[in-house]
Design a protein around this motif. Structure first.
Motif, short mmCIF file in Angstrom:
data_model
loop_
_atom_site.label_atom_id
_atom_site.label_comp_id
_atom_site.label_asym_id
_atom_site.label_seq_id
_atom_site.Cartn_x
_atom_site.Cartn_y
_atom_site.Cartn_z
N MET A 1 0.84 -1.20 0.00
CA MET A 1 0.00 0.00 0.00
C MET A 1 0.87 1.24 0.00
N ASP A 86 -6.08 4.16 -1.88
CA ASP A 86 -6.76 3.79 -3.14
C ASP A 86 -7.67 2.58 -2.94
N ASP A 87 -7.18 1.62 -2.14
CA ASP A 87 -7.91 0.36 -1.98
C ASP A 87 -7.88 -0.02 -0.50
N GLU A 90 -7.18 -3.80 0.45
CA GLU A 90 -5.78 -4.14 0.24
C GLU A 90 -4.91 -3.53 1.36
N ASN A 115 -17.86 7.15 1.43
CA ASN A 115 -16.69 6.32 1.10
C ASN A 115 -16.47 5.28 2.18
N LYS A 116 -15.70 4.24 1.83
CA LYS A 116 -15.40 3.19 2.81
C LYS A 116 -14.34 3.69 3.78
N GLU A 134 -11.21 5.28 1.71
CA GLU A 134 -10.95 4.93 0.30
C GLU A 134 -11.46 6.05 -0.60
#
Ligand code: CMX
Length: 135
Positions: A1, A86-87, A90, A115-116, A134
């Protein structure tokens, strides 16, 4: 990450109206309306800065986790910082594999901006509560 931008710094306050007035009137900042988030036990106001945001937080409801924070810090204080990723899944999986603890049930939930988000255990990050969002 790879960590992204600083999305916001959250400051817990004992009186959200007074804090909102202060940022608007003394600092001349653009401030949002009050946004209650009962599922997170907080009411928030966002202060827009050119390069980031300040999230003012006030406890909402009897079981608010932020109420405990205000008990320990009656004048208020910095509650968490939020970094963009971004993710998020991940990022979570990599941090977990490195031994970091994820708060709650470990699953991302939907934050105020749709957003998450996830929170990381402060004891694994130099005493600082970290939110990942995210973007
Ligand atoms: N700073 C430093 N340490 C903190 C902390 C803080 N702000 N908040 C909690 N901790 C510590 C606790 O003392 C505890 O330490 P020990 O394990 O030694 O006892 C540890 O971190 C875990 O805290 P907890 O309250 O037991 O953990 P929970 O899983 O019950 O709570 C948490 C998770 C931190 C997310 C929740 O308490 C919280 O603060 N919720 C508010 C969420 C929020 O700010 N939402 C705003 C909107 C966000 C958005 O949409 O962008």
């Amino acid at each position: 990450m790879k960590i992204g931008n600083l999305n916001h710094v959250a400051i817990a306050v004992p009186n959200l109206g007074a804090a909102r007035d202060m940022y608007r009137d003394q600092f001349g900042a653009d401030v949002s309306d009050f946004v209650p988030m009962p599922e997170q036990g907080v009411t928030t106001v966002f202060v827009s800065l050119n390069n980031t945001k300040i999230e003012l937080l006030e406890p909402l409801g009897e079981k608010s986790p932020v109420a405990k924070f205000i008990e320990r810090n009656p004048d208020g204080g910095i509650h968490h910082v939020c970094y963009e990723v971004d993710d998020i899944v991940e990022a979570r999986d990599q941090l977990k594999a490195d031994g970091a603890r994820i708060l709650g049930d470990g699953e991302p939930r939907v934050g105020i901006h749709g957003n998450k988000i996830l929170f990381l255990h402060p004891k694994d990050f130099y005493g600082t509560l970290i939110e990942l969002e995210e973007i």
